[in-house]
Every structure is written in structure tokens, then in C-alpha cells.
Scaffold this active site. Structure first.
Site, short mmCIF file in Angstrom:
data_model
loop_
_atom_site.label_atom_id
_atom_site.label_comp_id
_atom_site.label_asym_id
_atom_site.label_seq_id
_atom_site.Cartn_x
_atom_site.Cartn_y
_atom_site.Cartn_z
N GLU A 103 13.04 -29.66 27.88
CA GLU A 103 12.02 -30.48 27.25
C GLU A 103 11.88 -31.80 27.98
O GLU A 103 12.86 -32.33 28.53
CB GLU A 103 12.39 -30.71 25.79
CG GLU A 103 12.47 -29.38 25.05
CD GLU A 103 12.97 -29.50 23.62
OE1 GLU A 103 12.98 -30.63 23.08
OE2 GLU A 103 13.33 -28.47 23.06
N CYS A 116 10.15 -39.15 30.11
CA CYS A 116 11.59 -38.90 29.95
C CYS A 116 11.86 -37.47 30.38
O CYS A 116 11.28 -36.53 29.81
CB CYS A 116 11.95 -39.12 28.47
SG CYS A 116 13.65 -38.72 28.09
N CYS A 123 24.02 -29.20 28.01
CA CYS A 123 24.92 -30.21 28.59
C CYS A 123 26.34 -29.84 28.19
O CYS A 123 26.58 -29.40 27.07
CB CYS A 123 24.57 -31.60 28.06
SG CYS A 123 25.63 -32.90 28.76
N CYS A 127 28.76 -34.95 23.55
CA CYS A 127 28.82 -36.20 22.79
C CYS A 127 28.57 -35.86 21.31
O CYS A 127 27.78 -34.97 21.00
CB CYS A 127 27.81 -37.21 23.31
SG CYS A 127 28.16 -37.63 25.04
N CYS A 130 24.82 -35.70 19.70
CA CYS A 130 23.69 -35.30 20.55
C CYS A 130 23.35 -33.82 20.38
O CYS A 130 24.21 -32.95 20.50
CB CYS A 130 24.06 -35.60 22.00
SG CYS A 130 22.86 -34.96 23.18
N CYS A 346 15.31 -39.42 21.40
CA CYS A 346 16.57 -39.30 22.15
C CYS A 346 17.58 -38.47 21.40
O CYS A 346 17.80 -38.68 20.22
CB CYS A 346 17.24 -40.66 22.29
SG CYS A 346 16.46 -41.68 23.46
N1 SAH Z 1 23.21 -37.43 29.40
C1 SAH Z 1 22.72 -38.73 29.61
C2 SAH Z 1 21.23 -38.88 29.38
C3 SAH Z 1 20.58 -38.17 28.23
S1 SAH Z 1 20.78 -38.76 26.61
C4 SAH Z 1 23.48 -39.71 28.78
O1 SAH Z 1 24.21 -39.31 27.90
O2 SAH Z 1 23.35 -40.91 29.06
C5 SAH Z 1 19.85 -40.29 26.49
C6 SAH Z 1 20.47 -41.29 25.50
O3 SAH Z 1 20.31 -40.87 24.13
C7 SAH Z 1 21.97 -41.45 25.71
O4 SAH Z 1 22.34 -42.80 25.63
C8 SAH Z 1 22.52 -40.66 24.55
O5 SAH Z 1 23.83 -40.99 24.26
C9 SAH Z 1 21.55 -41.00 23.46
N2 SAH Z 1 21.59 -40.08 22.31
C10 SAH Z 1 22.02 -38.79 22.29
N3 SAH Z 1 21.86 -38.28 21.05
C11 SAH Z 1 21.33 -39.27 20.29
C12 SAH Z 1 20.90 -39.33 18.91
N4 SAH Z 1 21.00 -38.27 18.11
N5 SAH Z 1 20.38 -40.48 18.49
C13 SAH Z 1 20.23 -41.54 19.30
N6 SAH Z 1 20.60 -41.53 20.60
C14 SAH Z 1 21.14 -40.40 21.09
FE1 SF4 Z 2 25.15 -34.67 27.39
FE2 SF4 Z 2 23.97 -35.49 25.16
FE3 SF4 Z 2 26.27 -36.58 25.94
FE4 SF4 Z 2 24.03 -37.12 27.31
S1 SF4 Z 2 24.45 -37.66 25.17
S2 SF4 Z 2 26.05 -36.56 28.14
S3 SF4 Z 2 22.96 -35.13 27.10
S4 SF4 Z 2 25.98 -34.44 25.32
#
Ligand code: SAH
Ligand code: SF4
Length: 356
Positions: A103, A116, A123, A127, A130, A346
Site C-alpha cells: 500500500e 508515502c 515487515c 514493533c 504496528c 501510519c
Molecule cells: N519501518 C519504518 C517505516 C515505516 S512506519 C519505521 O519503523 O520507521 C512509519 C512510522 O509510523 C514509524 O515511526 C512507525 O513506528 C510509526 N507507526 C507504526 N505503527 C503506528 C501506529 N499504529 N500508530 C502511529 N504510528 C505508527
Molecule cells: Fe516494521 Fe512497523 Fe516496526 Fe516500521 S514500525 S519497523 S514497518 S514493524
């Protein structure tokens, strides 16, 4: 609103969109064609937005056919587009040649258009908040699949805006796929192509230290955003598990050095989780960290992901956190939560619709 672009056949032969201009020149030379044809092709596709070699009128007719045969000019993705009710955010669900989905999101604000883009299907880094992390890693995207996201969004918007920004903040960890990501940056950056200045490109990472250093060595001057999200190792170990491998002090060293090498402020991203990392002490520690390197802080109120236990803090709590930071941190912004209605914010990418 939902809108479909035509479905394309699975790609065959090498995709034009995966070639940086020097590599394209090599590819053409290998086929007995002069390398400067690569410049012409770049101009046609990325500046005149013409992908049909038959229409490239300054090329000899026989060459047009030959080019059409030695390069796949189709986008290696097909897109289904969802619009937010206000029409300013679009989510692109892109189907790849092998049926997997990623996406991308375009967001319009009065000042600019931001794309974006995703770097992986899923991934591996998991995290805790996420949606993409919940999928696990399916595969890396190829350079052409990364570039194609930009072209698909540009085409959808009719290339009306020549000033747009690109953030590698969609699905996946860009630095875990550095080869394809750096090639895509070269392609997007090329002066004969879209010519997106490095200042308009930002790569976001959860903190892969060796790759941050490698990116600095590539000297591409792109912006770097670090997903910090916690100010103690104990909490960051839980929220961003890669912290167990490269703890806060180590990743901050790498990021500081990156900023110095490319001479840019880095961004510290901080997703606010109600009752978890949004206290006054957290704000004070974050300000302390921000003071140690040229940086801006980007606060992201948590976007809910079904099945996960976290809560978005109230607007008052977000405000209180930001107020506490302002006097100490050089630059703080609170990210608008764009596209919550269409599941495009995000961290919400992939949870529902991309489980191909
Ligand atoms: N993998 C990379 C980039 C993609 S995520 C990274 O982790 O930086 C883009 C941003 O959104 C990151 O800072 C991530 O931690 C944040 N993010 C992920 N899940 C989220 C959520 N549910 N609510 C708000 N931010 C989130
Ligand atoms: Fe991967 Fe989501 Fe963590 Fe970014 S925030 S590194 S996309 S698991």
C-alpha cells in the site's frame, strides 16, 4: 469512493522502472544500442510522462520497436485507489506481479503533496503497535516496485504537482532492503528523470545501525527519520524489539553521525501511546535526547490497530506533551492523522487489506 486503474499482466522481461540511468545505458549497450538512448527514455517516461515507446517521436521507428521488446514499460503494479471523504488522502492498494499487495498513500495539504511509499511486503521487525509488523515479512520489494508506487500515484494525480515529497514510511523497514531502496532513490533523484531533490526524500527507520552508517556512506543526502518511540531501553525493548540489538545510545550515535555526514537535521519520530510513553517524564527525557543532536521531533498520536491493546492519548494529553517539549526541543510537530477513515494512516497499512 473506490476507483480501479487497469489491471496489467504480470511483468515479463526487465522492467524499465528498476533501472537507474547508468544501468539502463549498460543494458542498452549490451543490446548493441547507444547508451545515450537511456537519457532519451528517461526524459520521455519521467518528464513527458509517456510510457508507450511507439509515441517517442524523436527515436527512429525501428528503435522504438526494439526498445519495446527489450524493456518492459508497463508498471509492475496495478492499483485500486480509495479516497478519503475530503478527497485529500488517497490510499493505493497495489497488486504486484506475484499477487502480493502493498500500500502507498498520497496526502495533500495546502502546502504540498506527500507520497508515502512501501519498501517491503510486511515487515520482520514486529514493533508492538504496528499493523505491518503483525503480518511478518513476506518479501522485499524490487526497485521497480518501489519506483512504480510513485509513478502510479503521479499518474493518478495527473502529474499536476511537480513539487511533491516522498517518505519511505509505508509498509516495511526501508533499511532492511537497502539495495533496492537506494537504487529507487537514485532513480527518483535523477536529473533527467523526476529529479526529486534529496531534500524531498525521507527514509524512516526503526534503527538498524549498520545500515544507517551504510546509507551515510552512499552520500545521497536524503533525510533520515528515526522511529524512537521510547526514551528508556527498558520500554523501547518492548515497543521496538530491534532495540535489543541496537539500544538507544548506539542508534542515536549512528543517527547523529548521519546528520553530520549529510549536513541535515534528523527527525525523531515518537508515536504517543496513552499511559505508556506520554508522561511528563517521557517528554523531559525526549527533550534531553533531542538536545543532543540537530533534530526535529515529530509526535504521532497512535493510530488504533484492531487487536492491539494500545490507546491513543486524548488531544489534551498530546498537547500537554508537546507543550512540555517546545521550550527545550528545537522543533516539534504533531503529525496530522491523515486518512484514518480509509485505513491509510501510519502503522495501519497492511492490517486489513494486504494479506495476500
Ligand atoms: N519501518 C519504518 C517505516 C515505516 S512506519 C519505521 O519503523 O520507521 C512509519 C512510522 O509510523 C514509524 O515511526 C512507525 O513506528 C510509526 N507507526 C507504526 N505503527 C503506528 C501506529 N499504529 N500508530 C502511529 N504510528 C505508527
Ligand atoms: Fe516494521 Fe512497523 Fe516496526 Fe516500521 S514500525 S519497523 S514497518 S514493524
Amino acid at each position: 469512493m473506490s476507483q480501479s486503474l487497469p489491471i496489467l499482466d504480470p511483468a515479463h522481461g526487465p522492467s524499465f522502472f528498476g533501472f537507474s540511468r547508468p544501468r539502463l545505458a549498460d543494458h542498452l549497450r549490451d543490446r548493441g544500442l547507444p547508451g545515450y538512448r537511456a537519457d532519451q527514455l528517461y526524459t520521455w517516461v519521467y518528464q513527458k510522462h509517456e510510457r508507450d515507446t511507439g509515441q517517442m517521436t524523436d527515436l527512429p521507428r525501428a528503435l522504438r520497436t526494439q526498445l519495446g521488446e527489450s524493456l518492459d514499460m508497463r508498471l509492475p503494479v496495478s492499483a485500486k485507489v480509495l479516497s478519503s471523504p475530503d478527497g485529500n488522502t488517497h490510499k493505493f492498494v497495489l497488486e504486484l506481479a506475484d499477487g502480493k499487495r502493498v500500500e502507498s498513500v498520497s496526502m495533500r495539504t495546502p502546502r504540498r503533496l506527500t507520497f508515502c511509499i512501501s519498501s517491503q511486503v510486511g515487515c520482520a521487525l514486529k514493533c508492538a503497535f504496528c499493523a505491518t509488523g503483525l503480518m511478518g515479512l513476506m518479501r522485499n520489494l524490487r526497485a521497480e516496485e518501489i519506483v512504480a508506487q510513485v509513478v502510479a500515484m503521479g499518474e493518478f494525480h495527473g502529474w499536476r504537482d511537480d513539487r511533491f515529497n516522498i517518505v519511505y514510511m509505508g509498509m516495511g523497514e526501508p533499511l532492511a532492503n537497502l539495495a533496492a531502496v537506494s537504487e529507487s532513490i537514485r532513480i527518483l533523484n535523477d536529473e533527467r528523470g523526476l529529479h526529486l531533490g534529496a531534500r524531498r526524500l525521507t527514509v524512516s527507520t526503526s534503527g538498524l545501525v549498520p545500515q544507517i552508517r551504510e546509507l551515510a556512506q552512499l552520500d545521497m543526502q536524503v533525510g533520515l527519520a528515526l522511529s524512537l518511540h521510547a526514551t528508556t531501553d527498558a520500554l523501547r525493548d518492548e515497543l521496538v524489539p530491534v532495540n535489543k540489538r541496537w539500544p538507544i545510545a548506539e542508534v542515536l550515535d549512528a543517527v547523529r553521525e548521519y546528520g553530520r555526514t549529510v549536513n541535515r537535521r534528523v527527525t525523531l519520530e515518537y508515536t504517543l501511546l496513552g499511559g505508556v510513553n506520554d508522561g511528563i517524564d517521557d517528554a523531559d527525557r525526549l527533550a534531553e535526547i533531542a538536545r543532543t543532536l540537530p533534530s526535529k521531533v515529530n509526535l504521532i498520536p497512535y493510530n488504533p490497530v484492531p487487536g492491539l491493546p494500545w490507546k491513543r492519548p486524548s488531544p489534551e494529553a498530546v498537547d500537554a506533551f508537546a507543550q512540555r517539549l517546545y521550550p527545550h526541543a528545537p522543533a516539534v510537530t504533531v503529525r496530522d492523522t491523515k486518512g484514518g477513515e480509509i485505513w491509510a494512516a501510519c502503522g495501519q497499512l497492511g492490517g486489513l487489506s494486504a494479506s495476500a
